[in-house]
Scaffold this motif. Sequence first.
Motif, short mmCIF file in Angstrom:
data_model
loop_
_atom_site.label_atom_id
_atom_site.label_comp_id
_atom_site.label_asym_id
_atom_site.label_seq_id
_atom_site.Cartn_x
_atom_site.Cartn_y
_atom_site.Cartn_z
N VAL A 1 1.56 6.59 -6.99
CA VAL A 1 0.43 7.41 -7.45
C VAL A 1 0.73 8.89 -7.17
N THR A 2 1.34 9.16 -6.02
CA THR A 2 1.72 10.54 -5.70
C THR A 2 2.71 11.08 -6.72
N CYS B 1 0.83 11.69 -10.06
CA CYS B 1 -0.07 12.85 -9.97
C CYS B 1 0.72 14.15 -9.93
N VAL C 1 0.74 4.17 -2.88
CA VAL C 1 0.54 5.60 -2.56
C VAL C 1 1.72 6.43 -3.07
N PRO D 1 0.82 -1.22 0.00
CA PRO D 1 0.00 0.00 0.00
C PRO D 1 0.85 1.27 0.00
N ILE D 2 1.96 1.26 0.72
CA ILE D 2 2.84 2.44 0.72
C ILE D 2 3.44 2.63 -0.67
#
Length: 156
Positions: free
Chosen positions: A113-114, A117, A110, A106-107
């Motif tokens: 995706v960060t 983005c 994230v 999950p990290i």
Amino acid sequence: MSDAAPPPPPPPRRIPPRPALPAPAPRRRASVPALVLTGYVAVLALIAFWPTPVDADVAPLIDALSRRLPAITRPRVEFAANVALFVPFGVLLPMILRGARELVLPIAVVATVTIECTQALMLSHRVPSVLDIVANVTGACVGMLGLALWRRVRRS
């Protein structure tokens, strides 16, 4: 004058002792994996947030290789590079999060995706891609699997 004795002095007030201050916690030195992860994240941030594509200078070389070996294409090289870029993430983070290894993927999601983005919103010369997210998370998985395999071989 009166022969009465003066009243006895009040008994001294007993002041409770001060509670002892807790001993300061021993300073933990940063672990080697944590220090390496810090350096890795700094390099990753430089690569991810560089204003222009970091592979721009090697594009002609990849094109020349692709003419000789058609299996080597720019998208494949970029995918492989993105996988390789996140392998250290998958090795170092489980070494630090010993009790919470289930948080590594999950990290990784994230984080990637960060990155994508931020590239989309702030870096006009960078092209964010869902394929980059897949490659990065794949790299974290490869790192985790490699670490697990290494630990298993080391134990036996």
